[in-house]
Design a protein around this motif. Structure first.
Motif, PDB file in Angstrom:
ATOM      1  N   ASP A 105      52.802  40.954  32.430  1.00  0.00           N
ATOM      2  CA  ASP A 105      52.657  41.904  33.525  1.00  0.00           C
ATOM      3  C   ASP A 105      51.203  41.990  33.968  1.00  0.00           C
ATOM      4  N   ILE A 106      50.992  42.118  35.272  1.00  0.00           N
ATOM      5  CA  ILE A 106      49.610  42.131  35.791  1.00  0.00           C
ATOM      6  C   ILE A 106      48.857  43.396  35.388  1.00  0.00           C
ATOM      7  N   SER A 107      49.614  44.436  34.960  1.00  0.00           N
ATOM      8  CA  SER A 107      48.934  45.660  34.533  1.00  0.00           C
ATOM      9  C   SER A 107      48.178  45.472  33.217  1.00  0.00           C
ATOM     10  N   LEU A 126      46.035  43.169  32.858  1.00  0.00           N
ATOM     11  CA  LEU A 126      44.717  42.646  33.234  1.00  0.00           C
ATOM     12  C   LEU A 126      43.684  43.758  33.254  1.00  0.00           C
ATOM     13  N   ARG A 139      47.819  48.009  40.541  1.00  0.00           N
ATOM     14  CA  ARG A 139      48.964  47.100  40.403  1.00  0.00           C
ATOM     15  C   ARG A 139      49.813  47.107  41.676  1.00  0.00           C
ATOM     16  N   GLU A 182      50.573  44.013  44.241  1.00  0.00           N
ATOM     17  CA  GLU A 182      51.957  43.588  44.505  1.00  0.00           C
ATOM     18  C   GLU A 182      52.288  43.637  45.993  1.00  0.00           C
ATOM     19  N   ASP A 189      51.687  39.261  42.727  1.00  0.00           N
ATOM     20  CA  ASP A 189      52.479  39.958  41.720  1.00  0.00           C
ATOM     21  C   ASP A 189      52.578  39.232  40.380  1.00  0.00           C
ATOM     22  N   THR A 190      51.836  38.137  40.203  1.00  0.00           N
ATOM     23  CA  THR A 190      51.815  37.436  38.918  1.00  0.00           C
ATOM     24  C   THR A 190      50.374  37.100  38.543  1.00  0.00           C
ATOM     25  N   VAL A 191      50.188  36.864  37.244  1.00  0.00           N
ATOM     26  CA  VAL A 191      48.847  36.498  36.751  1.00  0.00           C
ATOM     27  C   VAL A 191      48.386  35.200  37.392  1.00  0.00           C
ATOM     28  N   ILE A 229      47.114  35.684  40.970  1.00  0.00           N
ATOM     29  CA  ILE A 229      45.799  36.342  40.994  1.00  0.00           C
ATOM     30  C   ILE A 229      44.711  35.362  40.552  1.00  0.00           C
ATOM     31  N   ALA A 241      42.385  37.438  34.776  1.00  0.00           N
ATOM     32  CA  ALA A 241      43.555  36.615  35.131  1.00  0.00           C
ATOM     33  C   ALA A 241      43.335  35.150  34.771  1.00  0.00           C
TER      34      ALA A 241
END
Length: 392
Positions: A333-335, A337, A345, A349, A354-356, A359, A385
């Motif tokens: 999950d990007i959260s 990071l 977040r 999105e 919405d993905t590592v 980013i 990321a």
């Protein structure tokens, strides 16, 4: 006499916490009973009035005032007994009201004695008791020990209020966290759920309403100082602090910590999760006598079935999952990071990042074009990321 009566009533109000007016009414009621007994059964309706300022007592029967000399020894003794009874009743009501308002909170007392497996606790003005069913099997107390307990309920009985306490209730852990963690007490960090097997292990899910405050870090404290105090109070019970998430996959993964989870498949209709792990993580995920998965299920409210990767693939629900098992893998999950909280977040999105991987493939310039993300934050997010993408 009258001045003495007022002094006694004032003293009882101060020491016992009983309202003066309740005591006055009790004395009046007692004197009515005493007058009726002294004057005989044929007496007309008796009325007693006490002057609230002077304490002067006036007794009337059939509209005629009866002087205090008309009361004999029996009447005085009866009045005394009824006054004592009324005072006891009033004291019990005060204690009941006081402790009934504390249901769901912690009280502190002293271990007074042990009675048929129950622990009787001296609370000062009264006693409470911890039934065997509300005790932690791993805890040991001795007479005279100070003890904190959770107030489960208060019952009215003929012998006075019965205060039922607990050392096994999950509410005890919740209240200890509120006492120890200022952020929880102030409402910045919220306890979302607790599952507990008293004496062994507790899992507690927390969530921060302020993205600048790390909910898990706030609960753990510097070098574990805050959570250590709670563990000490619970005499060594293990506590897992879990980061709550509205993404149920993330939440289940966190709830099963310290085990590392490979994949999670959800059946939302029956609230069931099929979790796969590497062989070396299986026993850790399940826990001793199934404790870890059992507590995680209670915490999340989902039935969790844990299987090693090979068996999970064999029992997959359909050909689609068999053909593409990688689709079930849990994305990072990007959260996770650095610099990404719930608000950031959502901004990412909304911008399609919405993905590592997405980013990591962007630039600081692209990130700063998103309203609400500054250059320093963008730099942190991008570096984090790229680092994560390299590890994958």
């Amino acid at each position: 006499m009258n001045g003495e009566l007022l002094s006694v009533l004032d003293h009882l109000e101060r020491d016992k916490g009983i309202d003066r007016e309740i005591l006055m009414s009790a004395v009046e009621s007692a004197l009515v009973s005493a007058a009726k007994k002294a004057l005989g059964s044929q007496t007309e309706e008796v009325e007693v009035k006490i002057d609230r300022k002077s304490g002067e007592i006036s007794v009337f029967s059939g509209g005629k005032e009866i002087k205090s000399e008309d009361f004999g020894r029996i009447a005085a003794q009866t009045a005394k007994q009824i006054i004592i009874q009324k005072i006891r009743e009033a004291e019990r009501d005060v204690i009941f009201t006081d402790y009934n308002s504390r249901v769901g909170n912690i009280v502190t007392g002293t271990v007074y004695r042990f009675e048929k497996g129950n622990i009787v606790v001296d609370l000062g003005k009264t006693e409470g008791f911890i039934p065997k069913s509300e005790q932690s099997s791993k805890e040991n107390f001795r007479q005279g020990d100070r003890i904190k307990a959770f107030v489960v309920e208060v019952k009215k009985t003929g012998k006075g209020p019965q205060i039922v306490l607990s050392r096994a209730n999950p509410g005890l852990v919740k209240k200890l966290f509120e006492l120890e963690i200022p952020e929880i007490y102030e409402g910045i960090v919220e306890i979302k759920s607790i599952s507990r097997e008293a004496g062994d292990r507790t899992k507690i899910a927390v969530f921060s309403k302020d993205e600048k405050i790390d909910c898990v870090g706030a609960c753990v404290g510097m070098r574990g100082s805050r959570v250590k105090n709670i563990v000490k109070e619970l005499q060594g019970e293990k506590i897992d602090i879990v980061r709550w998430s509205d993404d149920i996959k993330e939440y289940i993964i966190a709830a099963l910590s310290p085990a590392k989870i490979s994949t999670v498949k959800l059946d939302k209709e029956i609230k069931q999760a099929l979790v796969t792990v590497d062989d070396d993580q299986l026993s850790l995920a399940i826990g001793k006598k199934g404790q870890n998965v059992r507590l995680a299920s209670k915490l999340t409210g989902w039935e969790i079935d844990i299987k090693p990767k090979v068996k999970a693939a064999e029992t997959a629900l359909g050909p689609e999952e068999k053909a593409a098992p990688e689709a079930a893998e849990v994305a990072v999950d990007i959260s996770s990071l650095e610099g990404v909280g719930p608000k950031t977040r959502k901004l990412l999105e909304d911008a399609g990042l919405d993905t590592v991987e997405k980013i990591a493939g962007s630039s600081v310039e692209e990130l700063t074009k998103i309203k609400g993300i500054g250059e320093k934050t963008a730099d942190k997010i991008l570096n984090s990321a790229k680092e994560l993408a390299r590890k994958k």
